[in-house]
Design a protein around this motif. Structure first.
Motif, PDB file in Angstrom:
ATOM      1  N   SER A  46      17.696  24.367  34.057  1.00 53.03           N
ATOM      2  CA  SER A  46      17.630  24.555  35.501  1.00 53.03           C
ATOM      3  C   SER A  46      16.834  25.814  35.826  1.00 53.03           C
ATOM      4  O   SER A  46      16.528  26.617  34.939  1.00 53.03           O
ATOM      5  CB  SER A  46      19.046  24.697  36.084  1.00 53.03           C
ATOM      6  OG  SER A  46      19.614  25.936  35.694  1.00 53.03           O
ATOM      7  N   GLY A  47      16.566  25.983  37.120  1.00 50.48           N
ATOM      8  CA  GLY A  47      15.921  27.210  37.576  1.00 50.48           C
ATOM      9  C   GLY A  47      16.750  28.439  37.267  1.00 50.48           C
ATOM     10  O   GLY A  47      16.207  29.518  37.016  1.00 50.48           O
ATOM     11  N   ARG A  48      18.060  28.299  37.254  1.00 51.17           N
ATOM     12  CA  ARG A  48      18.949  29.428  36.937  1.00 51.17           C
ATOM     13  C   ARG A  48      18.667  29.965  35.525  1.00 51.17           C
ATOM     14  O   ARG A  48      18.687  31.175  35.300  1.00 51.17           O
ATOM     15  CB  ARG A  48      20.408  28.998  37.061  1.00 51.17           C
ATOM     16  CG  ARG A  48      21.374  30.150  36.883  1.00 51.17           C
ATOM     17  CD  ARG A  48      22.829  29.744  37.080  1.00 51.17           C
ATOM     18  NE  ARG A  48      23.007  28.930  38.265  1.00 51.17           N
ATOM     19  CZ  ARG A  48      23.673  27.765  38.286  1.00 51.17           C
ATOM     20  NH1 ARG A  48      24.220  27.292  37.207  1.00 51.17           N
ATOM     21  NH2 ARG A  48      23.784  27.083  39.408  1.00 51.17           N
ATOM     22  N   VAL A  51      15.701  32.137  35.684  1.00 49.29           N
ATOM     23  CA  VAL A  51      16.017  33.448  36.259  1.00 49.29           C
ATOM     24  C   VAL A  51      16.489  34.384  35.154  1.00 49.29           C
ATOM     25  O   VAL A  51      16.061  35.548  35.076  1.00 49.29           O
ATOM     26  CB  VAL A  51      17.084  33.333  37.378  1.00 49.29           C
ATOM     27  CG1 VAL A  51      17.569  34.709  37.808  1.00 49.29           C
ATOM     28  CG2 VAL A  51      16.531  32.558  38.562  1.00 49.29           C
ATOM     29  N   LYS A  81       7.599  30.873  37.574  1.00 45.02           N
ATOM     30  CA  LYS A  81       7.613  30.227  38.887  1.00 45.02           C
ATOM     31  C   LYS A  81       7.031  28.822  38.794  1.00 45.02           C
ATOM     32  O   LYS A  81       7.610  27.853  39.298  1.00 45.02           O
ATOM     33  CB  LYS A  81       6.830  31.060  39.899  1.00 45.02           C
ATOM     34  CG  LYS A  81       6.715  30.409  41.272  1.00 45.02           C
ATOM     35  CD  LYS A  81       5.813  31.233  42.186  1.00 45.02           C
ATOM     36  CE  LYS A  81       5.769  30.668  43.577  1.00 45.02           C
ATOM     37  NZ  LYS A  81       4.650  29.761  43.799  1.00 45.02           N
ATOM     38  N   ASN A  84       9.325  26.490  36.948  1.00 41.97           N
ATOM     39  CA  ASN A  84      10.412  26.076  37.835  1.00 41.97           C
ATOM     40  C   ASN A  84       9.933  24.979  38.797  1.00 41.97           C
ATOM     41  O   ASN A  84      10.585  23.949  38.964  1.00 41.97           O
ATOM     42  CB  ASN A  84      10.928  27.286  38.604  1.00 41.97           C
ATOM     43  CG  ASN A  84      12.192  27.020  39.410  1.00 41.97           C
ATOM     44  OD1 ASN A  84      12.994  27.917  39.590  1.00 41.97           O
ATOM     45  ND2 ASN A  84      12.416  25.825  39.919  1.00 41.97           N
ATOM     46  N   HIS A  92      14.063  28.215  42.513  1.00 45.30           N
ATOM     47  CA  HIS A  92      15.293  29.000  42.592  1.00 45.30           C
ATOM     48  C   HIS A  92      15.010  30.275  43.400  1.00 45.30           C
ATOM     49  O   HIS A  92      14.042  30.986  43.123  1.00 45.30           O
ATOM     50  CB  HIS A  92      15.772  29.354  41.183  1.00 45.30           C
ATOM     51  CG  HIS A  92      17.160  29.884  41.151  1.00 45.30           C
ATOM     52  ND1 HIS A  92      17.464  31.152  41.566  1.00 45.30           N
ATOM     53  CD2 HIS A  92      18.329  29.304  40.786  1.00 45.30           C
ATOM     54  CE1 HIS A  92      18.759  31.348  41.431  1.00 45.30           C
ATOM     55  NE2 HIS A  92      19.314  30.233  40.975  1.00 45.30           N
ATOM     56  N   LEU A  95      14.492  33.517  41.416  1.00 46.27           N
ATOM     57  CA  LEU A  95      13.226  33.535  40.683  1.00 46.27           C
ATOM     58  C   LEU A  95      12.071  33.793  41.656  1.00 46.27           C
ATOM     59  O   LEU A  95      11.159  34.560  41.349  1.00 46.27           O
ATOM     60  CB  LEU A  95      13.018  32.227  39.920  1.00 46.27           C
ATOM     61  CG  LEU A  95      11.790  32.192  39.019  1.00 46.27           C
ATOM     62  CD1 LEU A  95      11.844  33.287  37.962  1.00 46.27           C
ATOM     63  CD2 LEU A  95      11.674  30.832  38.354  1.00 46.27           C
ATOM     64  N   ASN A  96      12.141  33.189  42.826  1.00 48.21           N
ATOM     65  CA  ASN A  96      11.113  33.433  43.828  1.00 48.21           C
ATOM     66  C   ASN A  96      11.073  34.911  44.213  1.00 48.21           C
ATOM     67  O   ASN A  96       9.995  35.498  44.362  1.00 48.21           O
ATOM     68  CB  ASN A  96      11.338  32.555  45.057  1.00 48.21           C
ATOM     69  CG  ASN A  96      10.150  32.592  45.992  1.00 48.21           C
ATOM     70  OD1 ASN A  96       9.010  32.501  45.567  1.00 48.21           O
ATOM     71  ND2 ASN A  96      10.431  32.728  47.271  1.00 48.21           N
TER      72      ASN A  96
END
Length: 171
Positions: A46-48, A51, A81, A84, A92, A95-96
């Protein structure tokens, strides 16, 4: 002189170039943490997860800056980025934020004009030009100063060396 980022799509020569430039200029080399994480058996689901990787990458860069005035980073927040966006939409928010606020002083964008080298972590042999355009668009949108590295073999390295020399002279 700060942080120099080497960015671009998979198999565009980032690692080779970053290591070579670090040796030529006696910069501290900061490896791409996501590759190390994945080779140790880590999973990105996942995006998490991205991060967490981003935070470790930033910590590695900050530690390197304690011992060196100039570091060369074999990855950046743009790589994470785009990863993701390509795999785990939506982007996320954390992350952004890291992408927006984590700064590099100079960036080299590697074009995918070299032969694809397969390995267990690479996924996009036929999509590198589209991804390159996405990297370029993101850099331009944020008004980030960058130069594009193209060419084969020593010509590619010489171009990068010339760009870094010019960057250092601008001071």
């Amino acid at each position: 002189m700060g942080k120099i980022s080497i960015t671009g799509p998979e198999s565009s020569g980032k690692t080779t170039l970053a290591i070579e430039l670090a040796k030529i200029f006696s910069f501290t080399y900061v490896p791409e943490y996501s590759r190390e994480f994945l080779l140790r058996g880590g999973k990105v689901l996942s995006g998490r997860d991205l991060v967490s990787i981003a935070k470790y990458q930033i910590e590695s860069e900050n530690r390197a800056l304690l011992d060196s005035t100039t570091i060369i980073c074999d990855s950046d927040m743009l790589v994470l980025k785009i990863w993701n966006q390509e795999k785990f939409l939506p982007l996320h928010p954390a992350l952004n934020a890291l992408y927006k606020y984590h700064h590099y002083d100079y960036t080299l964008l590697c074009a995918p004009d070299i032969k694809w080298e397969a390995d267990s972590l690479r996924e996009n042999p036929n999509d590198r030009e589209r991804l390159f355009d996405l990297y370029k668009w993101n850099l331009q949108k944020r008004h980030i100063h960058f130069d594009t590295i193209m060419g084969q073999g020593s010509a590619r390295s010489e171009l990068a060396k010339d760009f870094i020399t010019r960057y250092l002279e601008m001071g």
